[in-house]
Structure formats: C-alpha cells, structure tokens
Write an enzyme that holds these catalytic residues in place. Structure first.
Site, PDB file in Angstrom:
ATOM      1  N   GLU A  68      17.438 -44.257  35.765  1.00 32.55           N
ATOM      2  CA  GLU A  68      17.828 -45.549  35.186  1.00 32.55           C
ATOM      3  C   GLU A  68      18.143 -45.447  33.688  1.00 32.55           C
ATOM      4  O   GLU A  68      17.899 -46.385  32.925  1.00 32.55           O
ATOM      5  CB  GLU A  68      16.731 -46.603  35.433  1.00 32.55           C
ATOM      6  N   GLU A  75      16.917 -47.458  45.315  1.00 31.34           N
ATOM      7  CA  GLU A  75      15.730 -48.322  45.342  1.00 31.34           C
ATOM      8  C   GLU A  75      16.118 -49.726  45.791  1.00 31.34           C
ATOM      9  O   GLU A  75      16.741 -50.475  45.027  1.00 31.34           O
ATOM     10  CB  GLU A  75      15.067 -48.408  43.959  1.00 31.34           C
TER      11      GLU A  75
END
Length: 792
Positions: free
Chosen positions: A127, A196
């Site tokens: 991320e 995710e």
C-alpha cells in the site's frame, strides 16, 4: 490451530492462503532470526500445501496490518542515517537482506511453484501508493528499486504490489478495499487481482465493534468476478488474536476477529462462512467461461447490469446485478424474466438458471454461547462452585511506584519514549523531586497545585509522593493526552512520578516511524497566580517495570516474592496477581472474561495473551440496525455501544496444559481479580430461514437444475456432534432471527414433526422447502421455512 483453520478455509471454498511475513517477528534482534514454534513459516506453508491449497507470500516487509510498528523491528529505527520506505541506502540494504533471507528459506525447502511448491505469488512493499506523494521524488526511485530487487531474487513466480498504480513491469499492481470491481490494472497484460477484500474492520480499545453484513461482502465478491476479476483474497478469512504486544495502531485491541468467516476462536461464523462457500461454488461452476474470455456488458436498465462470458464453443456464464441500494427489480435477460433484489448479484452458470443470489442466504446461521467454567482452588483444595476464582487462590506482588531499578538514569529535559525504551516495554517512568517551602506562588489553599502534563500518549498515570493523583487516556483518533489534576504537596521534598504507557506503536501513514510517544511537556505546577515549568529540569528515568525484570510473567520461576495474604489488595494500581486454575474440560475454545479488572496484561503458563482493557468503554451512540444495501464503510455497521470494546480474551488450548495451570496478571489501573471468569465458546443453535423464492442449492446444479430450495443444517465441522433436538420449526410466514423465531399468521401444522424426522440423530440434514412436503397452509402467499436446532 493451523491444520484446523486451513481445513475449514478449504471447506469454505478457498484455493489460496495469503500470509504476511512480519519482519519484527522473525528478526527481533538484528541478524538473529527466529522461525521456531508459531513463527515457523516453513511449517505453515507446508501445512497449507498438505491441505492441497496454494500460498501467496506477502513479504513486504512493511505490512501495516494493525501490527506493532507496521511489522518493522524497532532496532531498524536506530541505524544511523536511516529513513524508512524511500530511496535511502541504509534502509534498502536492510530491506533487501531480510527479503532475500525469506526467499532463500523458501527456496531451500523448494516451496515456490517454480520448484513444485505451493507459493504462486509474492508481494513486495504494501500500500505504498497511499503515501507515496509524501516521500517526494525519491518515492518513484524507491518503487522501481523495490521491483527490481524483488524480481532479481528469481523466485520463478510473479510479484505484486498492492495499491501501487505505478508498479513497473513485470510487477502486478493489485487492489485493496471493500470493493474492487471498478479496479483496472496498469497494463492489459496483467490480471485483475484483489489482494484484500475487507470482511469487516479492526477493533480499537474504546471503539464500537464493527461488522460487515455477508450479503454486502458476497455482493462485492460477485461484482469483482462479474467485471473480469481473476483472483480475490479475503482480509481476513480468520482474523485471530494479537497476542503479546503485537498489536499496533496505537489502541488496536487484542482481538483481531475482523468479523471474519472463521472467528477469533476458530469457530465457523454462520451464515457468513456458508453463504460465501456457496458463492465460491457458484463462481467455480462458471470457471470454464471465466478463464476463456472477457465479459460483455449489457445494460438492463438504470443500475441494472448483465455481464456475459460466452465462448465460440457455446460455453456461457452470466452475472446479473442490481446496484440500486433501494429498489428491487425484475429484468428480462435472454428472453426470460429474473427477480433481482436491491444491491445483489445473481450467478447463472449456463446463462439461464440462477444458482446463487448474493442477497438470498441459503446457508444456516448459528448462535454461540459463552459458558462459564467451574474453577478449583489449589490453595484451599476445595472446589469452587462459581465461575470466578476465589480470593484464597490468589497471590500478589506490589509494583513500586516510581524509580526502583538500579538501571535508572538521569537526564535533563523530557525524553521521547520510543527512542528511550526501544519498545522493550510498554512502560517508562519519569520522576522528579520538587522542594516546597510553603509560600510558593504556584500553590493555593496552602498545599495544593494543579499538575499539568502534556503527552503524546497513549496513557499517562501521575503519582505524587507514591499516591495516585490522576490518569489521562488518548484514543485511536487522538493519541495526545493532556492531564490536569489537583495535587497536594507537603513541606520539603515531594516526588512526582509520571508513568507513560504505550498501547502499540504506530503502524500506518507516511513517516509513521517518526510518530513519537511519551511525555513531551510542558509539565507544569500551576496556582492561581503563577506556575513553574519542570520540563527542562533534571529527570530520572526507568525503562519498564521491576516485575518485568524480575521475571514475574514467567510461570516457571516460582519467585519467593509472591505474597499470600488476607485480605487480597484490590482496586489499587500497579499490582501483579497470580493464581492456579484447572484446565477447562473438553475441547471447546477458551477465553477469559476480565470483569472487575481495568487495564493490564495477562499470561497463561508464561504465554502472553495480550493487553486487556475492559475499563475502556465504547461511546454510547452510533450503533443502530444495519441495512446491507448500499456502500459499506468501516463506520456503517457498529455494535456494542456503551460497553467494553473487548470483553473476552482468547486463550488457545495449546497454551493450557492438563491439570494445574498458572494465570499471571499485571493490573495497571486497579481491579478485583477474584471476579475474573474462565469461559468456553460453544455453538448452541443451528438456524435456517429459506423462502420458496430462494435458488436451489449450488450442490444440486449438476443433478437437477430446476430443483426446489433446500434448508441445510449441519453440526460444527470437525466435531463428533449430531443434531439432538429441533427447538423450532415453522412453514408459512415465520418472522424473527436465530434464537427468536416466531410463528406467523400463516402456519402449517406438521413442520416440527417433519423436520425432526429428517434431522434428529444426523450430522447434517436437508429439508426441501415446498408445499409438496409441508402442505399449503395459505394459498397465494409466499412461504418460508424457519428452523432452530441444537447439536450435542
């Protein structure tokens, strides 16, 4: 617990297990690796492979994950000239060394798919795109370096970067979030991957408990594959527990249940697990079409969509979606009429028959119950017929207030906590003496003053002359603590002791490693007309607690300093407690309910079960009924308002030994340990509610495509239980939820007897939802079957 959890994941329809590799877990000291016990990464990967599943190894090594310091070891912070997650040579050197170590360990065991092993993907970084702008031009250089470094390790399998739209070839950029159907990779040569899919959200101390309705989660999954998705992973499928001091945040709770399909204790959470299992089966029925072609989009009306996968050989699969959050719809597709509930997707493996709709749950629900365990006092040799541990069974040690260790040191001014403790302990004492002559201008009423302390948090306790004078607490939104408390000073020497407490280190954000902790000041004594600033004076510091240095958490050290006295001191801060308990009978998961305690840490047979904090209550407001329709967010569906953020604390059975066991607590704020209870978690009811309009079971697809809907009940997997009784059964218009079903005005008379004959004594049972079986108690009315049963 690994084989059981992985087995339940496979039974739920998963193909791949994703796992982070936490740097601080495996290299707690620079150059010293730890892969023992539950840190045995090789054994974990091999256990997944033994179940016939694949592995996505997310090396990172930055993880986030609400994990302490984002997974970075704190020793990294002290390397001269280092700057995390940017084009910085000291950082890149350490990151490459650890990444290469993990790859080498996997290669030695031939665990990559290129070697015949189960690892099909690896991740580098995590991320970074969310914070990249804050690192300036060096960020792009760092991204490119990370990519080339990873690919140079020659694993023979692809590497991914999640949330990284500028990931250079051949790195695959992937999506994280509640929805990723709109995501497009940065090259049409790369597959559409969802790293995710958040099954719920994390819990913080002082927060309300978040949950995500399964109808919305299933909707998100179906939409992803409807719009060309290739690989989707749940975060989390099993959330688990933040044992020890592993939780980050700060303020992340010990529970990391995440409203996952397999709950914190390893129990299948219904109907979430079962509804997703059925969705996975439905998607796999479409597999030949999905892998052969891209979808063709057709509008069926406002917010109504069809995506069709059709090959030249005639193989066809379709997804019909109603993305309106309010209105149900009836659509025409390929000449047939279909009913689409609002915010739902229907799956048609042959472009004709609906096998699954995300808003119509065919899976059973379950009710779980916390059962209190009778404990036994080894001290008195008498059984205790209560869930609590009696007073005679407890011993204690008083943790000294202030400076008590020879390792204490003095410095002028206020020290930042993480730089001082290196996170060796949650605790740092700040101590200073103030001499009072009696006429100081910062006094009022002759002896009183206001002690004003400002801290970066996360918790601050103040003491004057050994007596507690106040506590300040931050929260997950604002860790800063400002403490103003009235203190009484005596003529002569006065000792002011401040205990600063961390509750997990920052784990997310740009330059998160620079987020400090501890008393920053000013530290003031204030009267009506004047004040004195103590901030730059000479302070004495102590890292950690004397009990920690004395090894009190280690149950194998039968320290002579434990005191057995009557009465046991209670509701006083800074006390260590110890008692014995018998292993709870059976195999049900075990938890401790910390009623009566406020904040601290707990150990069972030397294993830390984490921080407890039942005194931190969630806000009174913000909880209401939750409609799954419409976009989900982490604050949309909340429960537990006005209650402790976490009540039960998981104790894995592997921590408990047959016979006598030892429980040790450090109570920081003051509590009554005799009110603590041991509990077990048990599934007490199975429930199903199926209407005539529901699709037939996915499993029936290959045998009878026009089969009627079926209510399926099954006792918990991996148990020897059978259905022992049917508590409720009604065919007609029943209402309510599992545990509180009620008959409706339309009600057949034979439902209970029919369900009893089909189910009692069986491990599982299927009951057709039809008037042919139950009769028709009310013509021209849509009917449903509701059942509640018990296993034993």
């Amino acid at each position: 617990m690994w084989p059981d959890l992985i087995g339940k994941s496979k039974d739920g329809g998963l193909d791949v297990i994703e796992t982070y590799v936490f740097w601080n877990l495996h290299e707690p000291v620079q150059g010293q690796y730890d892969f023992e016990g539950r840190k045995d990464l090789v054994r974990f990967v091999k256990t997944v492979a033994a179940a016939g599943l694949y592995v996505h190894l997310r090396i990172g090594p930055y993880a986030c994950a609400e994990w302490n310091y984002g997974g970075f070891p704190v020793w990294l912070h002290f390397i001269p000239g280092i700057e995390f997650r940017t084009d910085n040579e000291p950082f890149k050197k350490e990151m490459q060394r650890f990444t290469a170590k993990i790859v080498d360990v996997m290669k030695q065991e031939k665990l990559y798919a290129s070697q015949g092993g189960p690892i099909i993907l690896s991740q580098i970084e995590n991320e970074y795109g969310n914070v990249e702008a804050a690192y300036g031009p060096a960020a792009k250089t760092y991204v490119n370096w990370s990519a080339s470094m990873a690919t140079s390790l020659d694993t023979g399998v692809p590497w991914v970067m999640c949330q990284q739209s500028d990931a250079p070839d051949p790195i695959i950029n992937t999506c994280n979030g509640f929805y990723c159907d709109q995501f497009t990779p940065n090259s049409n040569q790369k597959p559409k991957i969802w790293t995710e899919n958040w099954s719920g959200w994390f819990l913080d101390f002082g927060g309300r408990v978040p949950y995500r309705p399964v109808e919305d989660l299933a909707f998100a999954v179906a939409r992803f594959f409807q719009r060309g998705g290739t690989f989707q992973n749940y975060y989390m499928y099993h959330g688990g527990t933040n044992f020890g001091r592993s939780s980050g945040g700060p303020f992340i709770s010990t529970s990391y249940d995440y409203d996952a399909p397999i709950d914190e204790y390893g129990i299948v959470r219904q109907p979430k697990w079962g509804h997703l299992r059925d969705l996975h089966k439905a998607i796999k029925l479409c597999e030949k079409a999905l892998i052969a072609t891209d979808p063709a989009y057709t509008s069926l009306g406002p917010n109504l969509e069809a995506h069709v996968y059709k090959t030249s050989s005639g193989t066809c699969a379709a997804f019909l979606a109603n993305v309106n959050s309010n209105s149900d719809a009836t659509v025409t597709f390929y000449g047939k009429t279909y009913y689409l509930p609002a915010w739902s997707v229907s799956v048609l493996p042959d472009c004709e028959n609906v096998v699954f709709n995300t808003a119509q749950i065919n899976s059973q629900a379950t009710l779980s119950e916390t059962k209190y365990v009778k404990t036994y006092s080894h001290e008195s040799d008498q059984p205790i017929f209560t869930s609590e541990i009696s007073e005679p069974g407890w011993k204690y040690v008083q943790e000294p207030v202030g400076i008590s260790k020879t390792s204490a040191f003095k410095r002028e001014g206020l020290l930042e906590q993480i730089n001082t403790t290196a996170d060796a302990s949650d605790y740092l004492w700040y101590s200073i003496s103030v001499n009072i002559t009696g006429n100081e201008p910062f006094l009022f009423n002759g002896t009183q003053s206001i002690l004003h302390v400002e801290s970066l948090g996360h918790v601050l306790h103040s003491f004057v002359n050994g007596q507690s004078t106040g506590t300040g607490i931050g929260n997950s939104d604002n860790v800063n603590v400002i403490l103003d408390t009235t203190v009484t000073l005596v003529p002569g020497k006065n000792i002011i002791d401040l205990l600063s407490v961390t509750v997990g280190l920052q784990n997310y954000g740009a330059h998160f490693d620079l987020s400090g902790a501890g008393v920053t000041g000013p530290v003031l004594l204030m009267g009506l007309n004047d004040r004195i600033d103590l901030s730059s004076n000479l302070w004495t510091y102590q890292i950690g607690l004397r009990g920690e240095d004395s090894g009190l958490p280690d149950y194998s050290k039968n320290s002579p300093i434990w005191i057995s006295e009557d009465p046991l001191p209670k509701n006083s801060p800074l006390i260590w407690y110890m008692t014995d308990f018998d292993a709870p009978a059976g195999n049900d998961p075990v938890a401790i309910e910390f009623t009566g305690m406020r904040k601290g840490m707990a150990w069972v047979n030397g294993e830390s079960i984490g921080r407890y904090w039942p005194a931190y209550l969630a806000p009174q407001t913000g909880c209401s009924s939750c409609n799954y329709r419409g976009t989900y967010g982490s604050s949309k569906c909340l429960k537990n308002c006005g209650k402790p953020s976490q009540t039960l604390y998981h104790v894995p059975r592997s921590f408990i030994q047959p016979g006598k066991n030892k429980l040790i607590l450090f109570e920081e704020m003051g509590g009554d340990p005799t009110k603590i209870s041991f509990t077990t978690r048990q599934t007490t009811s199975l429930c199903g509610y199926i209407s005539e309009s529901h699709p037939a079971p996915v499993d029936a697809w290959n045998t009878a495509k026009n089969q009627l809907p079926v209510l399926h009940l099954e006792c918990p997997p991996y148990s020897n239980q059978v259905i022992s009784s049917v508590k409720f059964a009604s065919f007609g218009t029943p209402s309510g939820t599992c545990g509180s079903y009620k008959h409706g005005k339309c009600r057949g008379s034979s439902a209970l007897a029919i369900v009893q004959r089909a189910c009692v004594g069986a491990k599982s049972c299927d009951v057709e939802v039809s008037t042919k079986l139950f009769g028709d108690p009310c013509a021209n009315v849509s009917k449903s079957l509701a059942v509640e049963a018990a296993c034993s």
